[in-house]
Scaffold this active site. Structure first.
Site: not given
Ligand code: PGA
Length: 253
Positions: A9-11, A95, A97, A167, A173, A213, A234-235
């Site tokens: 997930n590149w956001k 998600h 966010e 999640e 993050g 993470s 994500g990251g």
């Molecule tokens: P993260 O994000 O790996 O940066 O913690 C995961 C996600 O939001 O799906």
């Protein structure tokens, strides 16, 4: 046997040029891995360029969001047909966010998942508690509610195309990964819930990812858990080297 699925997930990261560069590297280095599904979810702006590059490869394309209306005056929104047209097979729904920063409710997540399914897209439906809820001992209650409302009225046949992602918000993050035991506990809870809502056979076929993470150094331990079928990254998906490593280590379980 459930086929593992790793999604990046590149956001809100990567311009088109950067996205093309990243995906070209992934394609080159991951082409031999056919025992798991690999998905990249870039911002909307890169989807169709990446679709051309990924044509015929073992990498699939996903979007980060979807809107439930077919078309109309909905400034800023993107429909299922548009996502299909741009080459998407998956779409992330709900998600944390989106739930927290954009106040998306489980009822809306449900509409999004249903719309995705109606257009042949696989929704990756996210659920998970925040730190306060975990500390108050409400993790299962929160996950149960999100699950029931987000999956409302989905048929068994539709459910077979759904991917779930556990999640925990406190792990996203933050560098604070859930322990494999914490992830397993929640994912086993989710599977039991699916068995109650549908049946045991269906519960055993649905793939449940973990997100929060995930890195090359913790993916193997996470994947060793019984109810772990992959990760939403994500990251660490923004860097070709680390995403490639995560996919390779996840495939080797
Ligand atoms: P993260 O994000 O790996 O940066 O913690 C995961 C996600 O939001 O799906």
């Amino acid at each position: 046997m459930r086929r593992p699925i790793i999604a990046g997930n590149w956001k809100m990261h990567k311009t088109i040029v950067e996205a093309i560069d990243l995906v070209n590297r992934l394609k080159r280095e991951l082409y031999a891995l056919t025992d798991l599904d690999i998905v990249v979810c870039p911002p909307f702006t890169s989807l169709s360029d990446l679709d051309e590059i990924l044509e015929g490869s073992n990498l699939a394309l996903g979007a980060q969001d979807i809107y439930w209306e077919t078309s109309g005056a909905y400034t800023g929104e993107v429909s299922a047909a548009m996502l299909k047209d741009a080459g998407c097979e998956y779409v992330i729904c709900g998600h944390s966010e989106r739930r927290n920063l954009f106040f998306e409710t489980s009822e809306q997540v449900n509409k999004k998942a249903r719309t995705a399914l109606a257009h042949g897209l696989s929704p990756i439906v996210c659920v998970g508690e925040n730190l306060k809820q975990r500390e108050e001992g409400r993790t299962f209650e929160v996950v149960r509610e999100q699950l029931i409302e987000s999956l409302k009225d989905l048929t068994e046949v539709e459910m077979l195309k759904v991917v779930l992602a556990y999640e925990p918000v406190w792990a996203i993050g933050t560098g604070k990964t859930a322990t494999p035991q914490q992830a397993q506990e929640a994912q086993s809870f989710i599977r039991n819930k699916l068995s109650e809502l549908y049946n045991e056979g269906l519960a055993q076929s649905i793939r449940i990812q973990y997100g929060g993470s995930v890195r090359p150094d913790n993916i193997a331990d996470l994947m060793s858990q019984e109810d772990m079928d992959g990760a939403l990254v994500g990251g660490a998906s923004l860097d070709a080297g680390s995403f490639i490593e995560i996919v390779k280590r996840a495939g080797g379980r």
